[in-house]
Design an enzyme around this catalytic site. Structure first.
Site, PDB file in Angstrom:
ATOM      1  N   LEU A   6      31.228   3.832  20.332  1.00  0.00           N
ATOM      2  CA  LEU A   6      30.686   5.059  21.129  1.00  0.00           C
ATOM      3  C   LEU A   6      29.697   5.525  20.126  1.00  0.00           C
ATOM      4  O   LEU A   6      29.460   6.823  19.909  1.00  0.00           O
ATOM      5  CB  LEU A   6      31.888   6.197  21.283  1.00  0.00           C
ATOM      6  CG  LEU A   6      32.643   5.871  22.434  1.00  0.00           C
ATOM      7  CD1 LEU A   6      33.872   6.701  22.603  1.00  0.00           C
ATOM      8  CD2 LEU A   6      31.747   5.950  23.898  1.00  0.00           C
TER       9      LEU A   6
ATOM     10  N   SER B  41      26.633   6.858  13.675  1.00  0.00           N
ATOM     11  CA  SER B  41      25.390   7.206  13.723  1.00  0.00           C
ATOM     12  C   SER B  41      25.329   8.718  14.354  1.00  0.00           C
ATOM     13  O   SER B  41      24.415   9.465  13.897  1.00  0.00           O
ATOM     14  CB  SER B  41      24.465   6.543  14.580  1.00  0.00           C
ATOM     15  OG  SER B  41      25.020   6.414  16.036  1.00  0.00           O
ATOM     16  N   ALA B  42      26.376   9.192  14.949  1.00  0.00           N
ATOM     17  CA  ALA B  42      26.459  10.654  15.227  1.00  0.00           C
ATOM     18  C   ALA B  42      26.614  11.560  13.943  1.00  0.00           C
ATOM     19  O   ALA B  42      26.066  12.511  13.804  1.00  0.00           O
ATOM     20  CB  ALA B  42      27.630  10.883  16.300  1.00  0.00           C
TER      21      ALA B  42
ATOM     22  N   ASP C 281      21.469   3.642  20.045  1.00  0.00           N
ATOM     23  CA  ASP C 281      22.428   4.638  19.921  1.00  0.00           C
ATOM     24  C   ASP C 281      21.648   5.855  19.081  1.00  0.00           C
ATOM     25  O   ASP C 281      21.858   6.914  19.629  1.00  0.00           O
ATOM     26  CB  ASP C 281      23.573   4.171  18.942  1.00  0.00           C
ATOM     27  CG  ASP C 281      24.306   2.882  19.649  1.00  0.00           C
ATOM     28  OD1 ASP C 281      24.067   2.469  20.521  1.00  0.00           O
ATOM     29  OD2 ASP C 281      25.426   2.817  18.842  1.00  0.00           O
TER      30      ASP C 281
END
Length: 636
Positions: free
Chosen positions: A429, A433-434, A479
């Site tokens: 998910l 990178s979030a 992403d």
């Protein structure tokens, strides 16, 4: 490197208005004392009304009367510190500058001599240009040339107007010098003008975004001549080879009005074609040249207010988990994908200004204390050793590196970073990178980095580079693109686009095109960074099966885009099934894992259509029924 601070301007307008305000105060007090015994309360408001009329231009309150005769550079700046004090503190380092000189005029020489004595500035380095009036001034270029000639300077030189008001008093002067030395030419500092500033009163630069070379220099251009909002200030670095050009310029410009530094750089860039590069300071500059008392008070209050508003106030940013709907994993193989961000899961980063730079570990994701050795063993076996702290550190390192390379001088402000996230780990998910994306948002806001400094497509590349180059995480652009743009995004990563621009074509889509979706993921997944097996190497080797599969992923994505736009959910479900089957044929059951395959089987048993995600641990299903039990309705 030698630094020269120019403070030879006579500042006639500002000084005269300060002097007038002092005279008005004396006159007002004189009148008040003469009429004190016979003035009624009714007369006082009349006097105040008249008084406020003068205040608009000259500030008849007399608040600045004690500054009568004080040079502009020695006026109080932000926080009460003298404007010149700030610049002296900035350049007063022997590691960077062998000598610092100050050029002033005869009228203000004594002021600066006393300032030098009080501030440990070498008095012998104060250069007097001999002028006593505005009409008798030499001009900024002549002042600079005088200092160079009289002191026989042969080194590279940094030139700064010591009477400019700078909004940010902590920028990194060493970073400016490093950028200057990395370029084969001279350097001019510029900033992005704030709303309300007029380009007709500044030297405007047009800068090549790739090379950072200044292509055109326009001194106080007429309205409409250029669309650039990048203003040059008297803050330059000159190569020693450029210094002889000053005498030649002065010989061509006998009129003192033409001997400004703006005209010099206009001549060097536009006519002489010397290589001059630009570096941006993400801050504001004011009190440039001849200014009035209203300008001084306005900008002093403006910057002081901004400083107070930002003091101790945390900056918080969120980035969201992403779900790949179609085309996985062709984003790393010049394919096409469609993905969306989901608000259910997020990473939040908080940045607060502090005296030192601190990265705070997350109590769950970055454990440093355990109940027992067995507890450490169990946590390490399940979650590994790689928490989010490394992501914060790598993002900060890469951010400084990026800004230095792009010619953006950052302030020397420190901060404390901490993060939180509810994105399930290692299920594909885009949790890592979030965190990087949210950290970057905070850093950009804190250092006043704009979208033009770091455009969205480049931002996605930056986030990928943090992970792939700094932390060696296997990943693609998909992403990062979705987390930068947010929402539903169609992405084309064709080789032609990537080679030409360095990024793909990213088109936001209408989220209302989506059918109801169901997300499923494994509770005990594998490391998402290792799931790609040997497919990339096979693709690099030109394996025809892999090459054709990636082309097919792109074709499926185009079909899914059409299906979404026409709300043909049955067609979309069919394409999602084909996307999974193609991925299974390329990667194999062992790579996909039995747990993931079992999820697919369960989905088929209840007639859900699935899209296998990039990491191999997440499935996104089209829900063929609504929560009330009725089947979802697609287009007729």
């Amino acid at each position: 490197m030698i630094c020269i601070l120019l403070v030879a301007g006579h500042g006639a307008l500002l000084e005269s208005q300060i002097q007038i305000c002092g005279s008005l105060r004396s006159h007002w007090w004189s009148c008040a004392h003469r009429t004190e015994l016979r003035t009624s309360a009714l007369h006082e408001p009349q006097c105040r009304i008249c008084f406020s009329t003068e205040r608009n231009q000259n500030d008849g309150t007399g608040l600045y009367s004690h500054l009568t005769g004080v040079p502009k550079a020695l006026l109080p700046g932000v926080g009460g510190k003298k404007i010149l004090d700030f610049w002296w503190e900035t350049v007063n380092t022997r590691q960077l500058f062998s000598e610092v000189y100050l050029v002033t005029n005869a009228d203000k020489y004594k002021h600066y001599e006393r300032w030098a004595t009080a501030n440990d500035f070498p008095v012998e380095n104060v250069v007097n240009d001999g002028s006593t009036t505005l009409e008798g001034r030499l001009g900024a270029v002549a002042d600079l040339e005088l200092a160079i000639r009289s002191r026989r300077l042969r080194d590279d030189i940094m030139v700064i107007a010591g009477d400019m008001l700078c909004a940010d008093q902590n920028f990194d002067i060493a970073q400016v010098l490093r950028f200057f030395r990395s370029k084969p030419g001279d350097l001019a500092i510029y900033y992005e003008m704030e709303e309300g500033e007029s380009s007709t009163s500044r030297g405007i630069v047009e800068v090549c975004p790739e090379s950072h070379r200044i292509m055109h220099f326009l001194e106080k251009p007429a309205a409409g001549v250029t669309g650039s909002r990048l203003a040059s200030v008297v803050f330059y670095c000159l190569r020693s080879q450029t210094l002889p050009c000053l005498a030649r310029f002065l010989a061509l410009r006998p009129r003192v009005e033409d001997r400004t530094l703006g005209r010099l750089w206009e001549w060097l860039v536009n006519e002489e074609k010397l290589p001059v590069y630009g570096m941006k300071l993400p801050t504001g500059f004011q009190l440039i040249g001849q200014v009035g008392l209203s300008d001084y008070t306005k900008w002093l209050a403006h910057y002081s207010t901004k400083q107070q508003e930002s003091l101790g106030k945390p900056i918080r940013s969120r980035s969201y988990a992403r779900v790949g709907l179609m085309g996985n994993p062709s984003d790393g193989f010049h394919g096409k994908t469609i993905a969306l961000s989901i608000a259910n899961f997020w990473a939040e980063v908080s940045l607060t200004e502090s005296s030192t730079l601190v990265l705070l570990p997350h109590p769950l994701n970055d454990p440093t204390e355990f109940g027992s050795l067995q507890d450490l063993f169990c946590i390490s076996r399940k979650e590994g050793y790689l928490g989010g702290l490394r992501l914060l550190q790598a993002t900060c390192k890469k951010f400084y590196q990026f800004c230095s390379k792009q010619g953006i001088a950052l302030s020397k402000q420190n901060f404390t970073l901490k993060y939180d996230t509810n994105i399930p780990r290692q299920v594909g998910l885009a949790g890592s990178s979030a965190i990087v994306s949210a950290t970057l948002k905070c850093l950009m806001k804190f250092f006043n980095i704009t979208d033009s400094d770091l455009p969205k497509p480049v931002r996605a590349n930056f986030i990928l580079n943090v992970e792939s180059e700094e932390l060696f995480i296997t990943a693609g652009l998909q992403d990062r693109v979705v987390q930068v743009y947010e929402g539903l995004v169609y992405m084309d990563f064709s080789k032609a686009l990537m080679d030409d621009k360095g990024y793909g074509e990213y088109i936001p889509m209408d989220m209302s095109c989506l059918p109801p979706l169901w997300l499923a993921y494994l509770g005990d997944p594998s490391d998402s960074g290792r799931i790609h097996s040997d497919v990339r190497q096979r693709w690099l080797n030109g394996d025809p099966d892999v090459v054709e599969a990636m082309k097919s992923f792109a074709e499926l994505t185009d079909g899914a885009r059409d299906a979404l736009q026409s709300r043909d959910w049955a067609r979309l479900a069919e394409l999602m099934d084909r996307n999974f089957d193609l991925r299974r044929s390329v990667y194999g059951d062992e790579c996909l894992g039995q747990g993931n395959l079992k999820m697919v089987q369960l989905a088929k048993q209840v007639e859900l259509k699935q899209a296998f995600q990039q990491a191999g641990c997440v499935f996104c299903h089209i829900v063929p029924f609504d929560p009330c039990g009725g089947r979802a309705q697609g287009p007729d």
